[in-house]
Enzyme design. Structure first.
Site, PDB file in Angstrom:
ATOM      1  N   ASP A   1     -32.405 -71.056  38.375  1.00 23.71           N
ATOM      2  CA  ASP A   1     -33.546 -71.512  37.569  1.00 23.71           C
ATOM      3  C   ASP A   1     -34.286 -72.715  38.153  1.00 23.71           C
ATOM      4  O   ASP A   1     -35.290 -73.153  37.574  1.00 23.71           O
ATOM      5  CB  ASP A   1     -33.080 -71.838  36.147  1.00 23.71           C
ATOM      6  CG  ASP A   1     -32.739 -70.569  35.378  1.00 23.71           C
ATOM      7  OD1 ASP A   1     -33.498 -69.591  35.496  1.00 23.71           O
ATOM      8  OD2 ASP A   1     -31.717 -70.552  34.682  1.00 23.71           O
TER       9      ASP A   1
ATOM     10  N   ASP B   1     -35.557 -62.149  36.368  1.00 27.57           N
ATOM     11  CA  ASP B   1     -36.241 -63.435  36.192  1.00 27.57           C
ATOM     12  C   ASP B   1     -36.320 -64.220  37.509  1.00 27.57           C
ATOM     13  O   ASP B   1     -37.209 -65.036  37.732  1.00 27.57           O
ATOM     14  CB  ASP B   1     -35.507 -64.319  35.167  1.00 27.57           C
ATOM     15  CG  ASP B   1     -34.860 -63.555  34.032  1.00 27.57           C
ATOM     16  OD1 ASP B   1     -34.477 -62.390  34.244  1.00 27.57           O
ATOM     17  OD2 ASP B   1     -34.711 -64.113  32.942  1.00 27.57           O
TER      18      ASP B   1
HETATM   19  N1  GLY Z   1     -34.927 -66.644  32.260  1.00 32.70           N
HETATM   20  C1  GLY Z   1     -34.300 -66.428  31.015  1.00 32.70           C
HETATM   21  C2  GLY Z   1     -35.167 -65.779  30.023  1.00 32.70           C
HETATM   22  O1  GLY Z   1     -36.213 -65.245  30.328  1.00 32.70           O
HETATM   23  O2  GLY Z   1     -34.790 -65.810  28.866  1.00 32.70           O
END
Ligand code: GLY
Length: 392
Positions: free
Chosen positions: A116, A175
């Site tokens: 992230d 993601d």
């Molecule tokens: N990246 C985590 C979500 O989209 O909830």
């Protein structure tokens, strides 16, 4: 030639204006940006002065929940402040954006906890550098791009998303496409060329393995850590392993559009079109805001996910700019604008709380953040408004 240009220009203007007029009122982009600024000012008044930033307002509450720099969403609030600075040129926003951005500095001196880092650092320091050219921000972005690259597994060809959760192998979630932007940027701004190669390899491997034959995305892909072989696709935040989780498809559309922008390789553009096509074809809601999962079992009695709509609207505005086919370009423009109008007219928080939007869904299977306000819905909504304003 001149006539052809004129005809296309008029057609584009017509499309740009469609969706701006509902119930006889014209849609005023500036008014929505002013609304966001007003809401953000209210939020600033309630943030504790302890290095945290607002993440979510639960359904039924008017109070933000705050998170520190380690949270995966910690870059969105500073990112919103940078966008408000960009939109208004008001130094007040620059000061606040700088303050909340700097809270994330510790990320530059610790090991990568997960993928992230792109969300956290590019939206905060990355936007900050884009708008101010502050060298301190640049150094931090470059350092953290190297940190993110430590999660790349060359045997698989992707970055591992969640090292703490092995899922029986090397995991990559869709993601993760969003975090490649940090690597592309770093490789072009003084960082190693390897970062570019890692980003391209990740995108290619994901394109090959992460999608079903109809171009809908798995949330999580599990690979054998040693041989790099694909083991299986499954879900984490969607309804089921084979369902189309709305935000996952949204990350994919946005991610591959961005990878095309950074590489200019037509295979990524072609793929982004395919991902957008299946999303738009399966979108059955009249207001174009999806249910949290396209295959959720109790549709129409399922929560929506305004965040997915915000991400897709912003992505389609960019994708439209790379689209030569006029009919398709117009469809992207028309639908993305309708999404933004819809979010503005029927999904704004207004007096309920000081976020921009309501009705986002974070992690339904875990019973967490359902039908509530979430900072990344706000971030991409504001981004879409700014993109729309630029097109206009
Ligand atoms: N990246 C985590 C979500 O989209 O909830």
């Amino acid at each position: 030639m001149i006539i052809r240009f004129f005809t296309s220009f008029v057609a584009l203007l017509l499309v740009v204006n469609q969706g701006y007029s509902q119930k006889g009122n014209s849609f005023d982009i500036q008014k929505q940006i002013d609304y966001c600024a007003k809401q953000a000012s209210k939020t600033l008044e309630v943030i504790p002065n302890d290095g945290t930033s607002p993440r979510t307002v639960p359904n039924g509450s008017s109070q933000w929940k705050f998170v520190n720099y380690k949270d995966w969403t910690s870059g969105f609030w500073p990112g919103e402040l940078w966008y408000l600075y960009e939109a208004t040129k008001d130094k007040k926003w620059e000061k606040e954006a700088d303050k909340f951005t700097r809270f994330l500095t510790p990320l530059s001196v610790i090991k990568a906890a997960d993928h992230d880092l792109g969300f956290q650092v590019f939206n905060s320091f990355g936007n900050g550098y884009r708008l101010t050219k502050n060298k301190e921000y640049k150094e931090i972005v470059l350092k953290i791009a190297d940190t993110l690259a430590t999660l790349f597994n060359p045997k698989v060809g992707t970055i591992q998303s969640w090292p703490h959760n092995k899922f029986g192998g090397h995991n990559t979630i869709i993601d993760n496409m969003m975090n490649l932007e940090l690597l592309f940027w770093a490789s072009k701004n003084g960082g190693s060329k390897t970062l570019y190669d890692i980003a391209v390899k990740h995108a290619e491997t994901t394109m090959k393995n992460h999608f079903r034959p109809d171009y809908t995305s798995y949330h999580v892909l599990i690979y054998d850590f040693e041989t790099g072989k694909k083991i299986k696709g499954q879900t984490a935040q969607g309804f089921s392993d084979e369902s189309m989780w709305a935000r996952g498809q949204a990350w994919a559309i946005y991610g591959f559009t961005m990878v095309y922008r950074e590489t200019k390789d037509p295979k990524f553009l072609d793929f982004a079109h395919k991902l957008a096509r299946v999303y738009l074809d399966k979108l059955t809601t009249e207001d174009l805001i999806p249910y949290w999962d396209f295959n959720a079992p109790n549709i129409p009695n399922e929560p929506r996910d305004a965040s997915a709509a915000a991400i897709v609207s912003s992505a389609l505005l960019e994708l439209s700019s790379y689209t030569k086919d006029k009919k398709l370009k117009n469809e992207y423009l028309e639908k993305s604008k309708k999404m933004v109008v819809s979010l503005s007219e029927n999904y704004q928080s207004r007096d309920i709380n000081s976020a921009f939007l309501l009705h986002a869904t974070g992690h339904k299977p875990a019973g967490s953040e359902i039908d509530c306000s979430i900072n990344y819905a706000d971030y991409y909504y504001l981004e879409a408004l700014l993109r729309l304003q630029k097109i206009k």
